[in-house]
Design an enzyme around this catalytic site. Sequence first.
Site, PDB file in Angstrom:
ATOM      1  N   LYS A  98      10.928  50.905  10.960  1.00 55.97           N
ATOM      2  CA  LYS A  98      12.353  50.792  10.609  1.00 55.97           C
ATOM      3  C   LYS A  98      13.078  49.824  11.539  1.00 55.97           C
ATOM      4  O   LYS A  98      14.174  50.115  12.039  1.00 55.97           O
ATOM      5  CB  LYS A  98      13.021  52.160  10.607  1.00 55.97           C
ATOM      6  N   ARG A  99      12.494  48.661  11.744  1.00 61.09           N
ATOM      7  CA  ARG A  99      13.108  47.676  12.631  1.00 61.09           C
ATOM      8  C   ARG A  99      14.271  46.974  11.928  1.00 61.09           C
ATOM      9  O   ARG A  99      14.266  46.772  10.721  1.00 61.09           O
ATOM     10  CB  ARG A  99      12.075  46.646  13.085  1.00 61.09           C
TER      11      ARG A  99
END
Length: 281
Positions: free
Chosen positions: A99-100
């Site tokens: 989930k960057r």
Amino acid sequence: MTGLEPFGARLRRVMDERGPLCVGIDPHASLLAEWGLGDTVDGLERFSRTVVEAVADRVAVLKPQSAFFERFGSRGVAVLETTVREAREAGALVVMDAKRGDIGSTMAAYAEAFLHQDAPLFSDALTVSPYLGYGSLSPAVALARESGAGLFVLALTSNPEGGEVQHAVRADGRTVGATVLGHLALENAGEEPLGSFGAVVGATLGDLSSYDLDMGGPILAPGIGAQGATPGDLPAVFGRAVRNVVPNVSRGVLRHGPDAVALRDASERFADEIRAALTSA
């Protein structure tokens, strides 16, 4: 860098061959304890290797949650590198659940960590957050195209807090979530048999008929099993886009460990239930 065949094409093929199930690898402390393992790097390594050896040769996708590895520092990241490599060698596609999301050179660095073919953590796809503006994902989109990887962009997540952002209505009358889906439709335009840029949409959200989920790419759908959704719910939630759904099951499979046969049997039961639900849709 010579890119792989596009992620969407590879995903479509392995889903057709193995079924669309994605099994999460989430070695949080309570699950390690349930397996009789210590909350240590050794426990982490035994857990991850057991899951890979049990199911990586039969499920379409494995999805390690990077945070549960990162919390052990460099030794945990080394276990994650091995997990990714061995899963891919066994024929599963790996979606790195990290989930960057950031801007500019920082987003480019995140992309290089997970989407560059020479990176130790190179994965077939990466989860990313668009909530610094969808355009902030441009470095990841570009590198994914170059390397043959994919992205899963958070669009309509199952956590209750997500609605305050994702269902917010913009000045043009569209919700933020719908705007993200619209961007993905543009990324996937003309791609066959499946685009490489997917959305994360919770399987627990119920009626989503007000959203156009058929955006030409895959939909990673968490929430099957412990979170309350069932394979039978998928057609009603995803409608005509259900053929492109990659349902994720984590605890529903993992709680059957550490016995490898039990893990394998659980994954096959979920895969069969998902196939039956999609066939009847």
